[in-house]
Design a protein around this motif. Structure first.
Motif, PDB file in Angstrom:
ATOM      1  N   ASP A   1       0.797  -1.227   0.000  1.00  0.00           N
ATOM      2  CA  ASP A   1       0.000   0.000   0.000  1.00  0.00           C
ATOM      3  C   ASP A   1       0.833   1.283   0.000  1.00  0.00           C
ATOM      4  OD1 ASP A   1      -2.278  -1.591   0.077  1.00  0.00           O
ATOM      5  OD2 ASP A   1      -2.337  -1.616   2.272  1.00  0.00           O
ATOM      6  N   SER A   2       2.103   1.173   0.361  1.00  0.00           N
ATOM      7  CA  SER A   2       2.967   2.357   0.399  1.00  0.00           C
ATOM      8  C   SER A   2       3.976   2.371  -0.741  1.00  0.00           C
ATOM      9  CB  SER A   2       3.705   2.417   1.742  1.00  0.00           C
ATOM     10  OG  SER A   2       2.798   2.537   2.824  1.00  0.00           O
ATOM     11  N   THR A   3       3.740   1.547  -1.763  1.00  0.00           N
ATOM     12  CA  THR A   3       4.664   1.422  -2.894  1.00  0.00           C
ATOM     13  C   THR A   3       4.055   2.081  -4.119  1.00  0.00           C
ATOM     14  OG1 THR A   3       5.487  -0.657  -1.987  1.00  0.00           O
ATOM     15  CG2 THR A   3       5.957  -0.214  -4.309  1.00  0.00           C
ATOM     16  N   SER A   4       4.889   2.770  -4.896  1.00  0.00           N
ATOM     17  CA  SER A   4       4.392   3.490  -6.061  1.00  0.00           C
ATOM     18  C   SER A   4       5.495   3.619  -7.097  1.00  0.00           C
ATOM     19  CB  SER A   4       3.901   4.884  -5.661  1.00  0.00           C
ATOM     20  OG  SER A   4       3.529   5.647  -6.793  1.00  0.00           O
ATOM     21  N   SER A   5       5.085   3.779  -8.349  1.00  0.00           N
ATOM     22  CA  SER A   5       6.019   4.091  -9.429  1.00  0.00           C
ATOM     23  C   SER A   5       5.912   5.543  -9.850  1.00  0.00           C
ATOM     24  CB  SER A   5       5.758   3.170 -10.627  1.00  0.00           C
ATOM     25  OG  SER A   5       6.104   1.836 -10.312  1.00  0.00           O
ATOM     26  N   SER A   6       5.346   6.376  -9.000  1.00  0.00           N
ATOM     27  CA  SER A   6       5.188   7.801  -9.266  1.00  0.00           C
ATOM     28  C   SER A   6       5.891   8.616  -8.183  1.00  0.00           C
ATOM     29  CB  SER A   6       3.704   8.166  -9.304  1.00  0.00           C
ATOM     30  OG  SER A   6       3.522   9.566  -9.352  1.00  0.00           O
ATOM     31  N   PHE A   7       6.716   9.562  -8.598  1.00  0.00           N
ATOM     32  CA  PHE A   7       7.425  10.398  -7.636  1.00  0.00           C
ATOM     33  C   PHE A   7       6.461  11.171  -6.745  1.00  0.00           C
ATOM     34  CE2 PHE A   7       9.169  14.590  -6.520  1.00  0.00           C
ATOM     35  CZ  PHE A   7      10.232  14.192  -5.718  1.00  0.00           C
ATOM     36  N   ALA A   8       5.331  11.598  -7.287  1.00  0.00           N
ATOM     37  CA  ALA A   8       4.378  12.396  -6.501  1.00  0.00           C
ATOM     38  C   ALA A   8       3.928  11.653  -5.254  1.00  0.00           C
ATOM     39  CB  ALA A   8       3.175  12.772  -7.356  1.00  0.00           C
ATOM     40  N   ASP A   9       3.775  10.339  -5.343  1.00  0.00           N
ATOM     41  CA  ASP A   9       3.350   9.565  -4.178  1.00  0.00           C
ATOM     42  C   ASP A   9       4.437   9.527  -3.115  1.00  0.00           C
ATOM     43  OD1 ASP A   9       0.822   8.992  -5.193  1.00  0.00           O
ATOM     44  OD2 ASP A   9       1.531   7.205  -6.239  1.00  0.00           O
TER      45      ASP A   9
ATOM     46  N   ARG B   1      15.282  14.078  -5.932  1.00  0.00           N
ATOM     47  CA  ARG B   1      15.478  13.314  -7.170  1.00  0.00           C
ATOM     48  C   ARG B   1      14.134  12.823  -7.686  1.00  0.00           C
ATOM     49  NH1 ARG B   1      16.521  11.184 -11.687  1.00  0.00           N
ATOM     50  NH2 ARG B   1      18.040   9.518 -11.990  1.00  0.00           N
ATOM     51  N   ASP B   2      13.604  13.491  -8.710  1.00  0.00           N
ATOM     52  CA  ASP B   2      12.375  13.065  -9.369  1.00  0.00           C
ATOM     53  C   ASP B   2      12.771  12.186 -10.544  1.00  0.00           C
ATOM     54  OD1 ASP B   2      10.104  12.750 -10.901  1.00  0.00           O
ATOM     55  OD2 ASP B   2       9.444  14.827 -10.746  1.00  0.00           O
ATOM     56  N   ALA B   3      12.578  10.870 -10.397  1.00  0.00           N
ATOM     57  CA  ALA B   3      13.006   9.918 -11.423  1.00  0.00           C
ATOM     58  C   ALA B   3      11.837   9.408 -12.252  1.00  0.00           C
ATOM     59  CB  ALA B   3      13.741   8.748 -10.770  1.00  0.00           C
TER      60      ALA B   3
END
Length: 549
Positions: free
Chosen positions: A256-264, A288-290
């Motif tokens: 629930d705390s995993t994301s592929s978006s930097f915004a999250d 670092r916004d990847a």
């Protein structure tokens, strides 16, 4: 940066420690008993005559570690982590261990941001850097199992606009080729565009300018090659990569705390900041916004969430009795697809890369999977699995790559195998990884001009706008007698300091910074500079800009 796949590649540019695990695996193989971590078209045509995918995995030995041996290693982890933190000063660490489908260890140490009392916990969100890659290959394995795509699908089947420099390679390069870094793209192709602020679409579109090495015969770690493959899979599924990874992996596992978006990551209240070390002081200086390379380096997660993924991997795609990923599709990610590190002696051990994994085998013939992740701007992570032992460890840190997660993981596995560390792994691995992470500095020390430098010409000789198909426009302007260079969509400005004659220097910035680098103008017969070469951007011969008009 972001694997350490040949000490990223012990020759990557900069040799980011994110890719160094492959060489680490070779160097430590046999020490513990557990192992550590254009001719293009012509070669490609020969390589594609047979299926590029391995089909028969090596037979694995029976389990050799007892629960008691693993628990002994687990009982010493607190001391191992605290010792590494004491010796390096790294601000925060989180560790998880899975054995036989049980989470045996889950703990956080230190602080989220240096100078605060905000403690690291098991639900603190870290940026994973290149540990994103084996997560990404798990997502693609899910899509393969559902017949949305196949690993040996040509990329252009799902991404019609995809183009590389060689048309034949463009038609034949597959998802597996890009996930195993064997497409022929040069090392870290596209990363410098990301540093200049270009988005994913621009970077992937401009990979077509990069020169290619022999297809399927050359390993070179490429974040954006892998990203292109992942985005093609998402396109085949009719969605975005960020949504696909959540739908196929994160939500089904309860990550629930995993994301592929930097915004999250950015909006998480309990997150670890990035830290770099200056002298003996760790500071949170960078963000670092990847997102541009999200499948390759842009995921974020907690150590609790990551142990769920370890259980899925060690369970051959099954989690808590539910089959979430097709076992055969997942197993393809665990097989060697390319030699990433040739043996360094006649009887030496080679390193391999699978699909998003560094792959190696120990003296007992056991498969070992691993990957490190690293941002030079302040993150270092590691995951290591011994599938035949159903054993895995994940280590997340909020400090730049100096070997801490690799040393913790290797010490743990060494202790499980032998009862204690056979080597001081932090002392052994730390300098290798640090050197790899520092990258290639300019052969010229631009901080020390020649004793009698040739004078520069009038600033008007150099000022103007220059064009480059790959890097876009450059504007050189003068103010108060000083020259500045402007690059990228965000119009980043760099001060040019005179070095010698028509050569100036500037300080590089971003994830791939290499200190001071040179900028050399070539003055034409008309008395004005007609082109300019930026040394740090010229790693593959694309760094020359030509005057407009």
């Amino acid at each position: 940066m972001e694997d350490m796949s040949r000490l990223d590649n012990a020759c990557h540019r900069p040799l980011r420690s994110a890719a160094a695990l492959g060489l680490v695996a070779v160097l430590t193989a046999g020490c513990t008993g557990t192992d550590a971590d254009t001719t293009t078209a012509a070669v490609g045509r020969a390589a594609v005559e047979t299926s590029p995918l391995p089909t028969v995995p090596p037979a694995q030995p029976a389990s050799q570690l007892t629960r008691a041996e693993v628990e002994t290693a687990v009982s010493r982890l607190d001391g191992v982590v605290r010792d590494a933190m004491r010796r390096t000063g790294v601000p925060g660490v989180a560790v998880g261990v899975v054995h036989d489908d049980k989470v045996l260890y889950l703990k956080g140490f230190g602080v989220r941001t240096a100078g605060t009392k905000d403690r690291i916990g098991v639900d603190t969100v870290f940026q994973l850097a290149s540990v994103s890659k084996p997560l990404a290959s798990t997502v693609v394995a899910a899509a393969v199992g559902e017949k949305t795509v196949a690993w040996d699908d040509p990329v252009i089947k799902h991404s019609a606009g995809f183009t590389l420099k060689d048309p034949w390679v463009t038609r034949h390069v597959t998802l597996a080729d890009l996930f195993s870094h064997r497409s022929g793209l040069p090392d870290h192709a596209g990363d410098l565009l990301e540093d200049l602020g270009y988005d994913r679409s621009y970077i992937l579109d401009h990979l077509r300018y990069q020169p290619l090495a022999p297809f399927r015969a050359h390993y070179a770690y490429t974040n954006f090659g892998l990203t292109e493959a992942a985005v093609a899979v998402a396109r085949a599924a009719g969605t975005s990569w960020e949504k696909l990874s959540a739908e196929k992996l994160y939500r089904p596992l309860g990550m629930d705390s995993t994301s592929s978006s930097f915004a999250d990551y950015d909006k998480a209240a309990d997150k670890a900041s990035l830290h770099v070390k200056t002298g003996n002081t760790w500071r949170a200086e960078h963000v670092r916004d990847a997102d541009a390379q999200s499948p390759a380096g842009g995921a974020s997660s907690t150590v609790r969430d990551m142990t769920k993924w370890l259980r899925l991997q060690l369970g051959n795609g099954t989690f808590e009795g539910r089959k979430l990923i097709d076992a055969d599709a997942l197993e393809q990610t665990h097989l060697p697809h390319i030699v990433s590190e040739p043996p360094h002696a006649p009887a030496g051990r080679a390193g391999f890369y699978g699909l998003g994994w560094n792959v190696s085998y120990d003296d007992q013939g056991r498969l070992k999977l691993g990957h490190s992740g690293a941002f030079a701007l302040g993150a270092a992570t590691n995951v290591t699995l011994l599938p035949s032992e159903k054993l895995g460890i994940v280590v997340l840190t909020n400090g730049e790559p100096i070997g801490v997660p690799e040393a913790i993981a290797t010490t743990f596995l060494d202790t499980a195998q032998t009862g204690g560390p056979t080597v001081d792994w932090l002392t052994f691995l730390g300098p290798i990884i640090k050197q790899a992470a520092e990258g290639e500095r300019s052969p010229v020390d631009y901080s020390k001009p020649p004793a009698s430098p040739a004078p520069a010409k009038a600033t008007s000789v150099y000022t103007g706008t220059y064009a480059n198909d790959y890097f876009g426009p450059m504007t050189v302007s003068a103010k108060g007698g000083e020259l500045t260079m402007q690059l990228g969509p965000k119009k980043q400005r760099f001060l040019l300091r005179h070095y010698d004659g028509d050569t100036f220097s500037y300080r590089t910035t971003g994830e791939n910074a290499v200190g001071l680098s040179g900028v050399t103008f070539t003055v034409g017969s008309g008395g004005r500079a007609d082109k300019v070469r930026v040394e740090s951007l010229d790693t593959t011969g694309l760094g020359t800009f030509r005057r407009n008009g």
